[in-house]
Write a protein that holds these residues in place. Sequence first.
Motif, PDB file in Angstrom:
ATOM      1  N   ASN A  64       1.904  10.899  10.955  1.00  0.00           N
ATOM      2  CA  ASN A  64       1.193   9.933  10.111  1.00  0.00           C
ATOM      3  C   ASN A  64       2.033   9.670   8.862  1.00  0.00           C
ATOM      4  O   ASN A  64       2.072  10.476   7.949  1.00  0.00           O
ATOM      5  N   LEU A  66       4.193   8.421   5.447  1.00  0.00           N
ATOM      6  CA  LEU A  66       3.878   8.434   4.014  1.00  0.00           C
ATOM      7  C   LEU A  66       4.328   7.133   3.368  1.00  0.00           C
ATOM      8  O   LEU A  66       5.273   6.499   3.831  1.00  0.00           O
ATOM      9  N   ILE A 102       5.029  -2.947   4.625  1.00  0.00           N
ATOM     10  CA  ILE A 102       5.794  -2.268   5.676  1.00  0.00           C
ATOM     11  C   ILE A 102       7.054  -3.091   5.963  1.00  0.00           C
ATOM     12  O   ILE A 102       6.965  -4.284   6.273  1.00  0.00           O
ATOM     13  N   ILE A 185      -2.541  -2.586   2.977  1.00  0.00           N
ATOM     14  CA  ILE A 185      -1.236  -2.450   3.647  1.00  0.00           C
ATOM     15  C   ILE A 185      -0.964  -3.713   4.463  1.00  0.00           C
ATOM     16  O   ILE A 185      -1.799  -4.121   5.285  1.00  0.00           O
ATOM     17  N   LEU A 196      -2.823  -4.233   7.839  1.00  0.00           N
ATOM     18  CA  LEU A 196      -3.119  -3.030   8.623  1.00  0.00           C
ATOM     19  C   LEU A 196      -4.243  -2.210   7.997  1.00  0.00           C
ATOM     20  O   LEU A 196      -4.883  -1.415   8.669  1.00  0.00           O
ATOM     21  N   LYS A 229      -2.128  -0.132  14.108  1.00  0.00           N
ATOM     22  CA  LYS A 229      -0.692  -0.109  13.849  1.00  0.00           C
ATOM     23  C   LYS A 229      -0.338   0.829  12.705  1.00  0.00           C
ATOM     24  O   LYS A 229       0.770   1.321  12.625  1.00  0.00           O
TER      25      LYS A 229
HETATM   26  O1  TXA Z   1      -3.394   3.459  -2.478  1.00  0.00           O
HETATM   27  C1  TXA Z   1      -2.642   4.082  -1.726  1.00  0.00           C
HETATM   28  O2  TXA Z   1      -1.951   3.522  -0.868  1.00  0.00           O
HETATM   29  C2  TXA Z   1      -2.555   5.616  -1.914  1.00  0.00           C
HETATM   30  C3  TXA Z   1      -1.918   5.888  -3.268  1.00  0.00           C
HETATM   31  C4  TXA Z   1      -1.660   7.346  -3.498  1.00  0.00           C
HETATM   32  O3  TXA Z   1      -0.736   5.137  -3.395  1.00  0.00           O
HETATM   33  N1  TXA Z   1      -1.826   6.208  -0.830  1.00  0.00           N
HETATM   34  C5  TXA Z   1      -2.331   6.309   0.429  1.00  0.00           C
HETATM   35  O4  TXA Z   1      -1.511   6.988   1.320  1.00  0.00           O
HETATM   36  O5  TXA Z   1      -3.401   5.864   0.756  1.00  0.00           O
HETATM   37  P1  TXA Z   1      -2.054   7.581   2.707  1.00  0.00           P
HETATM   38  O6  TXA Z   1      -0.920   8.395   3.218  1.00  0.00           O
HETATM   39  O7  TXA Z   1      -3.327   8.287   2.500  1.00  0.00           O
HETATM   40  O8  TXA Z   1      -2.223   6.336   3.616  1.00  0.00           O
HETATM   41  C6  TXA Z   1      -1.071   5.648   4.055  1.00  0.00           C
HETATM   42  C7  TXA Z   1      -1.384   4.810   5.258  1.00  0.00           C
HETATM   43  C8  TXA Z   1      -1.640   5.615   6.503  1.00  0.00           C
HETATM   44  O9  TXA Z   1      -2.713   5.035   7.223  1.00  0.00           O
HETATM   45  C9  TXA Z   1      -0.323   5.462   7.265  1.00  0.00           C
HETATM   46  O10 TXA Z   1      -0.491   5.581   8.643  1.00  0.00           O
HETATM   47  C10 TXA Z   1       0.125   4.077   6.854  1.00  0.00           C
HETATM   48  O11 TXA Z   1      -0.221   4.016   5.507  1.00  0.00           O
HETATM   49  N2  TXA Z   1       1.582   3.896   6.962  1.00  0.00           N
HETATM   50  C11 TXA Z   1       2.542   4.527   6.250  1.00  0.00           C
HETATM   51  N3  TXA Z   1       3.772   4.146   6.665  1.00  0.00           N
HETATM   52  C12 TXA Z   1       3.590   3.259   7.668  1.00  0.00           C
HETATM   53  C13 TXA Z   1       4.468   2.510   8.525  1.00  0.00           C
HETATM   54  N4  TXA Z   1       5.776   2.627   8.433  1.00  0.00           N
HETATM   55  N5  TXA Z   1       3.900   1.707   9.447  1.00  0.00           N
HETATM   56  C14 TXA Z   1       2.547   1.580   9.544  1.00  0.00           C
HETATM   57  N6  TXA Z   1       1.682   2.261   8.770  1.00  0.00           N
HETATM   58  C15 TXA Z   1       2.184   3.098   7.851  1.00  0.00           C
END
Ligand code: TXA
Length: 353
Positions: A64, A66, A102, A185, A196, A229
Amino acid sequence: METKIVPMKEENLDKNALEEAGEVIKKGGLVAFPTETVYGLGGNALDEAAAGKIYRAKGRPSDNPLIVHICRLEDIYPIVKEVPEGALKLADAFWPGPLTMILRKSDKVPYATTGGLDTVAVRMPGHKTALAFIGAAGGYVAAPSANTSGKPSPTLAKYVTEDLGGRIDMIIDGGRIAIGLESTIVDLTETIPVILRPGYITKEMLEKVLGYVETDKTILDDDAGQAPKAPGMKYKHYAPKGELTIMSGSREMVIEAINQKSREMEDKGKKVGVIGTDDTIAFYRADVVKSAGSREKEDTIARALYRILREFDDEGVDVIYSESFEESAKAGGIGQAIMNRLLKAAGHHIERV
Ligand code: TXA
Ligand code: MG
């Protein structure tokens, strides 16, 4: 490990403490910090070992990915293959702010940070403390929400301490968070941009800048017949300990149905919690009744939702009934993000009355 807690207001940044926090990151440690959306758990985004530490501290599956947080637009270039024109337009309109893009990753970003993907999520948060901290840390901070995997994202530092105290080096306590739901996102790696994860930056706002934007079908529908996704969106999320059911229907029918179900559950010895709104809470009869805020001011609901879910945990509630926000989700705005998180918290358990 002892977790150092440093209080800091956005209006009064403490340079020395920020330097110290930056050093922790440069040495491979972890620091939780406030952003405008939720608290993040930061580590060096370019260091595989730090990413590993983040996954372990949160108890998060390592597939998952970051989000990489930056504090200057020019810092985006070294970590991506290309910056599409749309990304620059969005950055211009919404950064610093609650939007994650992304993009295709460069070799500089380890696969440990992106969960094995060839893409990377990038965000420049709209919070002075966060920006100063990212700068002090070397410019690239990987940060998921600072909660134990599966729990609601923290909107107060005390929830970070509850979940991660003793497991991370430092927590910067910036008080109550402004928005309360995670960033929007948007995937810019295909021809058509796709949302997403819905958030404060809405589809309408993105379309004003980009023209046409799609929404991933899995966002509000559990039976979309495809995997989300954003890998994180497939996991059980934001879940309170009590069993949460969303009740949908006219205002009167929902109040009646929730009161009836609450009585049945209380007769069985269960402690019942209800999530209502400012206009309705006076009509509920249950052990614990909370208002999520005002339907006229949806920002108030976004800000309160995760705190309320955590409070029900603290109060030992067994069963929770919530009003639905489907109508506001259809109307656009932040209602879509609210309903998306509530559905996930309820494991998509919704009853129509
Ligand atoms: O508001 C926010 O975005 C907060 C603050 C701390 O910045 N961060 C956050 O991170 O919500 P997290 O890890 O809880 O959620 C990140 C989401 C996850 O659902 C992950 O799968 C998605 O972003 N994600 C990260 N990198 C990705 C990628 N390369 N492609 C698709 N989804 C991605
Ligand atoms: Mg999260």
